[in-house]
Design an enzyme around this catalytic site. Structure first.
Site, PDB file in Angstrom:
ATOM      1  N   LYS A  78       6.076  12.282  -8.222  1.00  0.00           N
ATOM      2  CA  LYS A  78       5.381  10.996  -8.212  1.00  0.00           C
ATOM      3  C   LYS A  78       4.662  10.857  -6.869  1.00  0.00           C
ATOM      4  O   LYS A  78       5.229  11.219  -5.824  1.00  0.00           O
ATOM      5  CB  LYS A  78       6.406   9.871  -8.403  1.00  0.00           C
ATOM      6  CG  LYS A  78       5.812   8.476  -8.541  1.00  0.00           C
ATOM      7  CD  LYS A  78       6.914   7.442  -8.813  1.00  0.00           C
ATOM      8  CE  LYS A  78       6.358   6.043  -9.042  1.00  0.00           C
ATOM      9  NZ  LYS A  78       7.422   5.047  -9.326  1.00  0.00           N
ATOM     10  N   SER A 153       6.784   2.189 -13.499  1.00  0.00           N
ATOM     11  CA  SER A 153       5.616   2.635 -12.772  1.00  0.00           C
ATOM     12  C   SER A 153       5.458   4.152 -12.687  1.00  0.00           C
ATOM     13  O   SER A 153       4.367   4.636 -12.382  1.00  0.00           O
ATOM     14  CB  SER A 153       5.670   2.071 -11.353  1.00  0.00           C
ATOM     15  OG  SER A 153       6.762   2.629 -10.640  1.00  0.00           O
ATOM     16  N   SER A 177      11.574   1.769 -13.268  1.00  0.00           N
ATOM     17  CA  SER A 177      10.410   2.658 -13.286  1.00  0.00           C
ATOM     18  C   SER A 177      10.678   4.119 -13.599  1.00  0.00           C
ATOM     19  O   SER A 177       9.731   4.886 -13.762  1.00  0.00           O
ATOM     20  CB  SER A 177       9.679   2.589 -11.946  1.00  0.00           C
ATOM     21  OG  SER A 177       8.885   1.437 -11.931  1.00  0.00           O
TER      22      SER A 177
END
Ligand code: GLN
Length: 485
Positions: A78, A153, A177
């Protein structure tokens, strides 16, 4: 089956025996990326050349018999974890040109374990969101239905695993997330206990909630990743000095006689009927594994979303104060003085959701309101944590839906922040309490969208969490499908 579609443990077998090299595997992953990335957009940045070099090095190590936990395995990160010499944007314009001078501890651990880095995955700006639509770099799409969101997210990390653009990935979870996008993309996602995995080098969102964790194709791979990620880090003051077991030893153990708690407050109005049905089947599966089902109560559940949306923005508003255009990141041009430089930089650098959070958080922390908002929310948070302590006195693990609905359409909730925030009703509590949680695929909707079941255990009980997740996974034997891309 193509190499990019296999799991870490399957690939390890093949690499160990010499049947497959990391270079071949990495080429296979990039050929899949070339095929699907235009449609899915899992990545902000690909690291093709670096990955090929790392793969060649991994093959050299394998030849020398130096085989580590993730030697030669292509992993996506990420874009919220710092990578030395490689831009780390957090999905934001304000960090568009930020190149960290150091690696996050998790990145360092993955390097030590022999991993190959595929690229930096897309995400909601500063991890604020549930759909990956707030990224400055454009949305990621759900590999199962390109009209739909992948969750967020960490949507890029989840979509990349689901679309076989990597073998596993790293995400972060402040209110869901990792678990929510895992559910919506049909993969496994684990949020560890607060303090289990070092956050050194993780761009901070809400420091009392943030945790780093893995996305994988199955539970065994999740245990393999946790073996690499977990552990004390002297550079991170909230990381805990607690022993890390070999998480693989929990796989395949039965859950005979376990008590599984079903919190009555989690079966609320507004859950999609297909999700309810899938969760009812999951409960039945767990029962067939020899566990008994007990109804439990987490009485303060109704306050979780409200408490989270005070605490998280409050902490975010203070963490994001550092982005002022002075030392790094984006700086607005044509400012006449320092104050104007700050305000122009922040106006142009942050997107609307981030600004909304900064305003809510600043308000909640301001003199005269602190006690009424942040202070009160912290008190209710203590009650939420106590709910879980009391629940775990009656059961070994808790089972809930991960998300109230399968993946929704792009744009469906962008104009209604409250609806977006409600996607996290079942995941936020684990962050507030600091306990670990995992989402495991539990079926598909009639239209072919994945659904996830969440398991929760007590602090530092990731072993038990993986035990129930693997027992469930094996017994449920959810049909293995792949998205038609
Ligand atoms: N969707 C939640 C939020 O917007 C949680 C995000 C996260 O876990 N990073 O804050």
């Amino acid at each position: 089956m193509e190499l990019h579609a296999l799991t870490i443990h399957e690939l390890q077998e093949k690499m160990k025996s010499g049947a497959v090299s990391s270079a071949e595997l990495t080429r296979s992953v990039f050929s899949q990326i070339d095929k699907v990335e235009d449609k899915v957009h899992s990545f902000i940045r690909l690291m093709r050349e670096e990955a090929m070099e790392q793969a060649v090095r991994a093959d050299e190590q394998i030849r020398q018999g130096d085989i580590r936990a993730l030697t030669g395995i292509p992993i996506a990160l990420k874009d919220i974890v710092c990578t030395r010499g490689i831009p780390t944007t957090c999905g934001s314009r304000i960090l568009q040109n930020f190149v960290p001078p150091y690696n996050a501890t998790v990145v360092e651990k993955l390097v030590q374990a022999g991993a190959v880095f595929v690229g930096k995955a897309n995400m909601d700006e500063f991890a604020m969101g549930s759909s990956t639509e707030t990224s400055f770099f454009g949305p990621t799409r759900n590999p199962w239905d390109l009209e739909r969101i992948p969750g967020g997210s960490s949507g890029g990390s989840a979509a990349a695993v689901a679309a076989d653009e990597c073998i596993a990935s790293i995400g972060s979870d402040t209110g869901g997330s990792i678990r929510q996008p895992a559910a919506l993309c049909g993969v496994v996602g684990l949020k560890p206990t607060y303090g289990r995995v070092s956050r050194f080098g993780l761009v901070a969102f809400a420091s009392s909630l943030d945790q780093i964790g893995p996305f994988t194709k199955d539970v065994e791979d999740c245990a393999i990743m946790m073996n690499v990620l977990a552990g004390y880090d002297p550079r991170e003051s909230t990381s805990v000095r607690a022993e890390v077991p070999d998480y693989r030893q929990f796989l395949g153990r039965d859950i005979q006689g376990w008590k599984i708690g079903i919190p009555r407050e989690y079966f609320i109005e507004g859950i999609d009927p297909e999700v309810s049905a899938a969760i009812a089947r999951a409960i039945e599966t767990v029962r067939q594994c020899g566990a008994s089902i007990v109804e439990i109560s987490l009485p303060h559940t109704k306050y979780c979303v409200a408490v989270y949306y005070i605490i998280a923005p409050a902490e975010a508003s203070s963490n994001l104060a550092r982005y002022d255009g002075v030392r790094y990141g984006f700086r607005a041009a044509d400012a006449r003085d320092l104050a104007e430089m700050y305000s122009k930089t922040r106006r142009q650098g942050f997107g609307p959701e981030v600004k909304r959070r900064i305003m809510i958080g600043t308000y909640a922390l301001s003199a005269g309101y602190y006690d009424a908002y942040y202070g009160k929310a912290s008190q209710v948070r203590a009650l939420i944590r106590r709910d879980f302590d009391e629940a775990f006195a009656q059961c070994d693990a808790i089972l809930t839906p991960t998300s109230p609905t399968p993946a929704f359409k792009l744009g469906e909730k962008t104009d209604d922040p409250l609806q977006m925030y409600l996607s996290d009703v079942f995941t936020i509590s684990a962050n507030l309490a600091g306990i670990p949680g995992i989402s495991v695929p539990c079926g598909f909707s009639a239209s072919g969208l994945p659904i996830g079941v969440q398991f929760l255990t007590g602090h530092f009980e990731e072993g038990k969490l993986l035990q129930i997740a693997s027992a469930y996974e094996k017994s449920a034997a959810v049909e293995k499908r792949r998205p038609a891309l």
